[in-house]
Write an enzyme that holds these catalytic residues in place. Structure first.
Site, PDB file in Angstrom:
ATOM      1  CD  GLU A   1      49.132  44.460  38.939  1.00 35.11           C
ATOM      2  OE1 GLU A   1      49.731  43.372  38.890  1.00 35.11           O
ATOM      3  OE2 GLU A   1      48.594  44.905  39.965  1.00 35.11           O
TER       4      GLU A   1
ATOM      5  CD  GLU B   1      29.617  32.299  34.730  1.00 36.62           C
ATOM      6  OE1 GLU B   1      29.401  31.093  34.943  1.00 36.62           O
ATOM      7  OE2 GLU B   1      30.286  33.024  35.479  1.00 36.62           O
TER       8      GLU B   1
END
Length: 297
Positions: free
Chosen positions: A82, A113
């Protein structure tokens, strides 16, 4: 077995959550989110340190490199992508390392992860420099992928920022700047997509927006470095230019067309009576600082 972290501890007030009537269930889930705001407010001093330190590196040409896994990693990706439409920040200067790769944005990659070596390798692939900023995020603060990125960043001399929802976690203690968002137990035990994730989103929004303000991407409180890539944003650019330049929308729109829809350039054109090339050169000479270019700084 090690003691449970606060984000993994069952919430003491909601042991019978599955028996709640729907209004009561929603009240519990919504009400618990209030702690997210309080947690970010408590972390404001650490966020301020991170903003100022990051802005200095980025002003010198560095990149803002996000890293995380699961919800934390997806929120980091969202913040990164963004920055371009909102502040014209180049996507190449805001890469996001997500455990499991880009596909993990939409489908969880089991075990990704837990691979700290992969985190380090992913960062090395970007070729970090001393002007880069590595911002690693994990609710637990113990995620190996995020820790691998952080350790590699420190070894390469980047600024390292670690943000977690558990005090005393390695991600916080091993970063140059550690940020703790102490949100405590979740209503649904261990589901850190709830208020832990909300706190991370607030903190990331606040951090990156403040950094962009420090980098002169905002004039007053106007988003003067947006990219006008669709009709809605073109209309917004006209409104912003008219407001910042103190002119009629028609004059703002004409200046925007001549400037290639760069709001800052259009404002200088109107306010100082400059042509687009002269306005652009003046702005570039002052590192994009519109206030300084207008003689107000």
């Amino acid at each position: 077995m090690s003691p449970l972290s606060s984000t993994e501890t069952p919430h003491p007030a909601h042991a019978a959550l599955d028996l709640y009537e729907t209004p009561e269930l929603l009240a519990a889930l919504i009400g618990d989110q209030q702690r997210a705001v309080a947690a970010v407010q408590a972390a404001a001093p650490q966020l301020a340190r991170a903003v100022d330190a990051a802005a200095r590196r980025l002003a010198a040409g560095g990149r803002l490199i996000y890293a995380g896994a699961g919800t934390s990693g997806r929120l980091a990706v969202l913040d990164a992508v963004e920055l371009n439409p909102t502040f014209s920040w180049s996507p190449e200067r805001a890469p996001a390392l997500l455990a499991g790769g880009p596909g993990a944005m939409f489908l969880a990659v089991e075990g990704a992860e837990d691979d700290g070596a992969q985190g380090a390798e992913d960062l090395h692939r970007l070729g970090p420099t001393a002007n880069d900023v590595v911002f690693a995020i994990a609710a637990s603060g113990t995620t190996p992928f995020a820790l691998g990125v952080l350790a590699a960043g420190r070894a390469l001399g980047t600024l390292t920022i670690g943000m977690a929802n558990n005090a005393g976690s390695p991600l916080v203690s091993e970063a140059e700047i550690g940020i703790v968002l102490d949100t405590g137990p979740e209503v649904i035990s261990g589901s850190t997509r709830l208020k832990a994730g909300t706190a991370q989103k607030i903190a990331l929004n606040s951090f990156s927006s403040a950094v962009m303000v420090r980098l002169h991407k905002v004039y007053g409180n106007l988003m003067v470095d947006l990219r006008a890539t669709n009709v809605k944003l073109v209309h917004r650019a006209v409104r912003l230019t008219a407001q910042a330049a103190g002119c009629a929308p028609a004059q703002a729109e004409a200046a925007l067309r001549d400037s290639g829809y760069r709001v800052k350039v259009a404002v200088l054109m109107v306010r100082l009576g400059l042509g687009p090339d002269a306005a652009r050169s003046r702005l570039e000479a002052l590192q994009g600082n519109l206030r300084a270019a207008l003689g107000e700084a």
